[in-house]
Design a protein around this motif. Structure first.
Motif, PDB file in Angstrom:
ATOM      1  N   ASP A 199       0.876  -1.175   0.000  1.00 50.22           N
ATOM      2  CA  ASP A 199       0.000   0.000   0.000  1.00 50.22           C
ATOM      3  C   ASP A 199       0.907   1.217   0.000  1.00 50.22           C
ATOM      4  O   ASP A 199       2.126   1.086   0.193  1.00 50.22           O
ATOM      5  CB  ASP A 199      -0.972   0.016   1.204  1.00 50.22           C
ATOM      6  N   ARG A 204      -2.736   1.581   6.804  1.00 52.13           N
ATOM      7  CA  ARG A 204      -3.408   0.413   6.206  1.00 52.13           C
ATOM      8  C   ARG A 204      -2.494  -0.811   6.220  1.00 52.13           C
ATOM      9  O   ARG A 204      -2.948  -1.933   6.434  1.00 52.13           O
ATOM     10  CB  ARG A 204      -3.866   0.762   4.798  1.00 52.13           C
ATOM     11  N   ARG A 294     -17.108  -9.319  -9.246  1.00 53.35           N
ATOM     12  CA  ARG A 294     -17.757  -9.688  -7.981  1.00 53.35           C
ATOM     13  C   ARG A 294     -17.374 -11.114  -7.597  1.00 53.35           C
ATOM     14  O   ARG A 294     -16.223 -11.381  -7.319  1.00 53.35           O
ATOM     15  CB  ARG A 294     -19.268  -9.500  -8.091  1.00 53.35           C
TER      16      ARG A 294
HETATM   17  P1  NAD Z   1      -9.837   1.318  -1.166  1.00 50.88           P
HETATM   18  O1  NAD Z   1      -9.753   2.573  -1.946  1.00 50.88           O
HETATM   19  O2  NAD Z   1     -10.279   1.366   0.246  1.00 50.88           O
HETATM   20  O3  NAD Z   1      -8.412   0.584  -1.180  1.00 50.88           O
HETATM   21  C1  NAD Z   1      -7.450   0.776  -2.171  1.00 50.88           C
HETATM   22  C2  NAD Z   1      -6.092   0.818  -1.480  1.00 50.88           C
HETATM   23  O4  NAD Z   1      -5.080   0.891  -2.498  1.00 50.88           O
HETATM   24  C3  NAD Z   1      -5.920   2.047  -0.578  1.00 50.88           C
HETATM   25  O5  NAD Z   1      -5.562   1.640   0.728  1.00 50.88           O
HETATM   26  C4  NAD Z   1      -4.811   2.839  -1.277  1.00 50.88           C
HETATM   27  O6  NAD Z   1      -3.985   3.529  -0.363  1.00 50.88           O
HETATM   28  C5  NAD Z   1      -4.058   1.731  -2.010  1.00 50.88           C
HETATM   29  N1  NAD Z   1      -3.221   2.204  -3.129  1.00 50.88           N
HETATM   30  C6  NAD Z   1      -3.382   3.284  -3.923  1.00 50.88           C
HETATM   31  N2  NAD Z   1      -2.390   3.372  -4.818  1.00 50.88           N
HETATM   32  C7  NAD Z   1      -1.568   2.332  -4.592  1.00 50.88           C
HETATM   33  C8  NAD Z   1      -0.359   1.865  -5.192  1.00 50.88           C
HETATM   34  N3  NAD Z   1       0.220   2.527  -6.215  1.00 50.88           N
HETATM   35  N4  NAD Z   1       0.202   0.732  -4.704  1.00 50.88           N
HETATM   36  C9  NAD Z   1      -0.353   0.064  -3.674  1.00 50.88           C
HETATM   37  N5  NAD Z   1      -1.496   0.458  -3.055  1.00 50.88           N
HETATM   38  C10 NAD Z   1      -2.097   1.573  -3.514  1.00 50.88           C
HETATM   39  O7  NAD Z   1     -10.786   0.361  -2.012  1.00 50.88           O
HETATM   40  P2  NAD Z   1     -11.413  -1.077  -1.688  1.00 50.88           P
HETATM   41  O8  NAD Z   1     -12.789  -0.910  -1.175  1.00 50.88           O
HETATM   42  O9  NAD Z   1     -10.463  -1.906  -0.915  1.00 50.88           O
HETATM   43  O10 NAD Z   1     -11.552  -1.638  -3.168  1.00 50.88           O
HETATM   44  C11 NAD Z   1     -10.387  -1.853  -3.918  1.00 50.88           C
HETATM   45  C12 NAD Z   1     -10.688  -1.897  -5.407  1.00 50.88           C
HETATM   46  O11 NAD Z   1     -11.426  -3.067  -5.709  1.00 50.88           O
HETATM   47  C13 NAD Z   1     -11.514  -0.734  -5.955  1.00 50.88           C
HETATM   48  O12 NAD Z   1     -10.920  -0.323  -7.185  1.00 50.88           O
HETATM   49  C14 NAD Z   1     -12.862  -1.342  -6.199  1.00 50.88           C
HETATM   50  O13 NAD Z   1     -13.552  -0.691  -7.241  1.00 50.88           O
HETATM   51  C15 NAD Z   1     -12.480  -2.729  -6.590  1.00 50.88           C
HETATM   52  N6  NAD Z   1     -13.518  -3.765  -6.461  1.00 50.88           N
HETATM   53  C16 NAD Z   1     -13.647  -4.599  -7.512  1.00 50.88           C
HETATM   54  C17 NAD Z   1     -14.548  -5.634  -7.456  1.00 50.88           C
HETATM   55  C18 NAD Z   1     -14.675  -6.549  -8.623  1.00 50.88           C
HETATM   56  O14 NAD Z   1     -15.636  -7.275  -8.705  1.00 50.88           O
HETATM   57  N7  NAD Z   1     -13.720  -6.546  -9.540  1.00 50.88           N
HETATM   58  C19 NAD Z   1     -15.337  -5.816  -6.308  1.00 50.88           C
HETATM   59  C20 NAD Z   1     -15.163  -4.950  -5.229  1.00 50.88           C
HETATM   60  C21 NAD Z   1     -14.235  -3.925  -5.315  1.00 50.88           C
END
Ligand code: NAD
Ligand code: ZN
Length: 349
Positions: A199, A204, A294
């Protein structure tokens, strides 16, 4: 009956707590007195942007899709549940008839009705109706909050299945938000022997470590090759699997560079619709890049993992609010104030 209240999104930055009619269950449905509803990043995104990709809010919609409650009434055909049962609600209901549904990939059903994805109403209300076959009975020792968290945990289960995480897998999880954390938990439960979590935010990462990550790595450079080299040094080489959960382009690039030849990268994070990635490097090293949408058939697995104590999702929950304070709950989820990870709303309070 006008004893129902719901959190209705009317437009950008416009959630209203409104009295709504108590819904009536159809023959295959159950009426649920809602208990716990977690706020997901997508709920916040609809609130702040009014859309996610092609899903656009065009009429008022009830928010919420990570939820659980108590059955209070069952439809005429329902044989699997009775009033008083405590259930977790799988929020996406597919058509059950198309080729995707019939071949077991119902998450890809084009007619999916998913809570709080416009125009389908979500479950952040006092009372809510849902098809009985997408409700999962909770054992007495599994809390409503854990029931609500089956939703994100199912994403982790599905991501690990798509990644073929198995005994001894060495796994990189990029991003330690709620989704990265559940992927880490699921990977460990699936037998991964090493899970490295990245992260940009130290808090976090500290949470990831306290929840069981073997190693954590704070990303400070935007140069993906450099970051991958640092991760390889920490992990003693490239990893079998990378599960990208940040949606950041730089992180996706790092995920590919960090995966061993013949390994798998799973794209969970959804960021910019088009990105630059080292596709030739992935191709010539036979690194498979797979998306997930999902989850499918994951709720029973996620529930079994929680009920058996294999996985503990409780540390994800950092904040609690009453239904009437839902707007404040959304503010907290949006800003991440007070180190918020998972914000939980209690609909019976
Ligand atoms: P979130 O924003 O809480 O978590 C993302 C994390 O990534 C944050 O802690 C942030 O600091 C970190 N981050 C940002 N840039 C970074 C980098 N360069 N390197 C490492 N870490 C970095 O979001 P979340 O609720 O945990 O969801 C994560 C992602 O999953 C979102 O993009 C969401 O849309 C996606 N999602 C996808 C599905 C699916 O079905 N594909 C389902 C649920 C969520
Ligand atoms: Zn279908």
């Amino acid at each position: 009956m006008a004893d129902n209240v719901a959190a209705v999104l009317h437009g950008i930055n416009d959630i209203r707590m409104e009295p709504v009619a108590r819904p009536t269950p159809g023959p295959n449905d159950v009426l649920i007195a809602m208990k716990a509803v977690g706020i997901c990043g997508s709920d916040v995104h609809y609130w702040t942007h009014g859309r996610i990709g092609d899903f656009v809010l065009t009429c008022p919609m009830v928010l919420g899709h990570e939820s659980s409650g108590t059955v209070v009434e069952v439809g005429a055909n329902v044989k699997t549940l009775v009033a008083g049962d405590r259930v977790a609600i799988e929020p996406g209901v597919p058509c059950r008839l198309c080729s995707y549904c019939k071949t077991g990939r119902y998450n890809l059903c084009p007619d999916m009705q998913f809570c709080a994805t416009p125009p389908v109403n979500g479950s952040l209300a006092r009372f809510y109706v849902h098809p009985a076959d997408f409700c999962f009975k909770l054992p007495d020792h599994v809390s409503f909050e854990e029931g609500a968290l089956l939703e994100p945990l199912s994403v982790g289960v599905h991501a690990c299945r798509r990644a073929n995480v198995t005994l001894g897998s060495r796994v990189l999880v990029c991003g330690a938000g709620p989704i990265g954390l559940v992927c880490m938990l699921a990977a460990k439960a699936a037998g991964a022997s090493e899970v490295v979590v990245t992260d940009i935010d130290q808090h976090r990462l500290d949470v990831a470590k306290s929840m069981g990550a073997h190693k954590i790595f704070r990303v400070t450079s935007r140069d993906a090759k450099e970051v991958a080299a640092q991760i390889a040094e920490l992990a003693g080489g490239r990893l079998d699997v990378a599960i990208e959960c940040s949606g950041a382009e730089a992180s996706l690039r790092t995920a590919i560079f960090s995966t061993r030849n013949g390994g798998v990268v799973v794209l969970v994070g959804l960021g910019a619709p088009e990105v630059n990635m080292p596709i030739v490097d992935a191709a010539v090293r036979e690194v498979d890049i797979r998306g997930i949408f999902r989850y499918v058939n994951a709720y029973p697995t996620a529930l079994a993992m929680i009920a058996s104590g294999t996985v503990n999702v409780k540390p994800l929950i950092t904040h609690h609010f009453k239904l009437n304070d839902a707007i404040q709950a959304f503010e907290t989820a949006k800003t991440g104030a007070g180190g918020a990870i998972k914000v939980m709303i209690h609909c019976d309070q």
